[in-house]
Design a protein around this motif. Structure first.
Motif: not given
Length: 225
Positions: A38, A199, A203, A205
């Motif tokens: 992330g 991504q 996660t 993210e």
């Protein structure tokens, strides 16, 4: 020749600057972390070594990718990170520091040629225009496109691509993006970079890592959330 000797000395001092033993405890801690999973925001004042930490952390990431690939028996997966900033004069500095950090980490090995793309935001947008993702937008000082207008256009264009299913965008995404002098970027530009980043598998993210100096925020731009 003289030029050759100077080149070797420059490389030597660059490598000395990114060796772990030359970093402070806090710099070593940040440089050694695996941030995948992330976005991350690293804040520091001028002279605190943000660019060296960026370069060392990125070099470690490229090294991790290589080790992970060696542990697999299937075909190699080409991964690429982006190092981006606004100031074009900073680009060769980042590029040299990342490659010097990788050589130091791997006993003198050169980093894979396509592992890292170092560029400034304006050139990035221009190069992506060649793919058909959008039309390149020039910034005009008097009238026409402001930096904000241009950023909003690129964000709109990337959202249109997503609505079409993002076949082109998927082929252009980076595995990780590092931003130096992040205080110079607009919020819409961060949104674009987030969409240009793959991504994380665990996660979902984007692996978007931002190095930021509040004290040098001359444009008064909002800190990214």
């Amino acid at each position: 020749g003289r030029k050759g000797r100077e080149g070797r000395w420059v490389d030597y001092f660059d490598e000395r600057a990114v060796q772990d033993k030359q970093l402070s405890d806090e710099q070593q801690r940040l440089a050694s972390q695996d941030w995948r999973g992330g976005p991350r925001l690293v804040r520091g004042v001028a002279g605190s070594g943000k660019t060296v930490v960026l370069a060392t952390n990125l070099a470690r990431l490229i090294e991790r990718w290589g080790k992970e690939q060696l542990a697999l028996f299937d075909a190699p997966v080409e991964r690429q990170a982006l190092a981006v900033c606004v100031n074009r004069t900073l680009v060769p500095v980042i590029n040299k520091k990342v490659r010097a950090a990788y050589r130091q980490r791997t006993g003198g090995n050169d980093m894979p040629s396509k592992a890292v793309e170092a560029t400034h935001i304006n050139k990035l947008m221009y190069e992506l225009s060649k793919t058909g993702l959008w039309e390149y937008q020039r910034v005009r000082e008097e009238g026409g496109n402001s930096a904000e207008d241009r950023a909003r256009y690129y964000l709109g264009a990337i959202k249109d691509e997503i609505r079409r299913g993002a076949p082109l965008l998927e082929s252009l995404r980076y595995d990780a993006i590092y931003v130096d002098e992040g205080q110079d970027l607009l919020e819409a530009e961060y949104q674009v970079l987030a969409e240009l980043c793959k991504q994380d598998e665990k996660t979902a993210e984007p692996n978007l890592f931002i190095f930021y100096d509040d004290a040098q925020n001359m444009y008064g731009r909002a800190r990214p959330k």
